[in-house]
Design a protein around this motif. Structure first.
Motif, PDB file in Angstrom:
ATOM      1  N   LEU A  97       0.864  -1.181   0.000  1.00 33.17           N
ATOM      2  CA  LEU A  97       0.000   0.000   0.000  1.00 33.17           C
ATOM      3  C   LEU A  97       0.901   1.231   0.000  1.00 33.17           C
ATOM      4  N   THR A  98       0.701   2.111  -0.979  1.00 34.01           N
ATOM      5  CA  THR A  98       1.496   3.330  -1.063  1.00 34.01           C
ATOM      6  C   THR A  98       0.589   4.554  -1.133  1.00 34.01           C
ATOM      7  N   LEU A  99       1.170   5.689  -0.774  1.00 33.79           N
ATOM      8  CA  LEU A  99       0.538   6.995  -0.962  1.00 33.79           C
ATOM      9  C   LEU A  99       1.376   7.728  -1.995  1.00 33.79           C
ATOM     10  N   ALA A 100       0.751   8.188  -3.074  1.00 33.00           N
ATOM     11  CA  ALA A 100       1.510   8.798  -4.164  1.00 33.00           C
ATOM     12  C   ALA A 100       0.840  10.084  -4.625  1.00 33.00           C
ATOM     13  N   THR A 101       1.666  11.041  -5.042  1.00 32.53           N
ATOM     14  CA  THR A 101       1.129  12.272  -5.613  1.00 32.53           C
ATOM     15  C   THR A 101       1.904  12.626  -6.875  1.00 32.53           C
TER      16      THR A 101
END
Length: 229
Positions: A200-204
């Protein structure tokens, strides 16, 4: 152990409040997970605070100030009372999200923004995405890769910042674990993938992806559909 961190320049911008909302979310979540960066930001904030306090004291004690004639001792006492006042109790954030039978504990900064997380969508195969609305141009998402997932080789028309929340993935450059922060631009091409573990990653992103290999290049005319302008 976390081995990939934001640069000191990015941490300084974070402490000074100069990052965009999306980068503030990603960097702040990394800081929640990283004792090393917590200490660095603490040191930066102390330095910034001292500089601002020196400016405030100098302003208040000048003859032309609104509080002309106020002594340094009076200023120090006033500031001490401000800093010793009790803060209001914080709201307990929602710390869990669930997907495909998995339960993930969210770091505090991300948990406090739980209401901004949208519905999960299956992009293709074993790849899932939930948008995170930070109210600005760009695209911020939670990305979930099941075991055995591969994102087609791509580069970036702008910058992409990715933070591993839980799990592990790799590309041609390295292997990334919980808390690792990866910042890529148009000079870097990679193929993110998982093997036995999910991730699970958080990306922008501040610009659409650009697919660079094989049949996946046919997706380029549609890549902007996943990028809010």
């Amino acid at each position: 152990m976390i081995k990939s961190h934001p640069s000191e320049a990015i941490l300084y911008q974070y402490a000074a409040g100069d990052l965009s909302a999306s980068m503030t979310l990603v960097v702040g979540t990394h800081i929640d997970m990283c004792p090393v960066c917590q200490q660095t930001v603490c040191d930066i904030e102390s330095d910034l605070c001292q500089k601002h306090l020196d400016t405030v004291v100098e302003t208040l004690t000048t003859p032309t100030a609104a509080f002309s004639g106020m002594s340094k001792a009076t200023c120090d006492k006033m500031l001490e009372e401000i800093f010793s006042s009790e803060a209001k109790p914080s709201i307990q954030p929602e710390e869990l999200i669930c997907l495909e039978g998995r339960r993930f504990v969210l770091p505090r900064t991300l948990a406090c923004n739980h209401s901004r997380i949208g519905e999960w969508t299956n992009l293709v195969g074993k790849l899932w995405r939930a948008p995170v609305n930070v109210g600005e141009r760009g695209h911020t998402s939670l990305i979930y890769m099941e075991p055995g997932t591969q994102v087609p080789e791509h580069t970036h028309k702008g910058q992409e910042a990715t933070l591993v929340i839980d799990g592990v993935f790799n590309d041609e450059n390295d292997v990334y674990y919980d808390g690792d922060f990866i910042l890529l631009d148009a000079d870097r091409t990679h193929t993110p993938q998982t093997s036995e573990n999910d991730c699970l990653t958080l990306a922008t992103l501040d610009a659409p992806l650009y697919f660079t290999s094989g049949i996946s290049r046919l997706l380029n005319p549609f890549s902007s559909l996943f990028f809010r302008v």
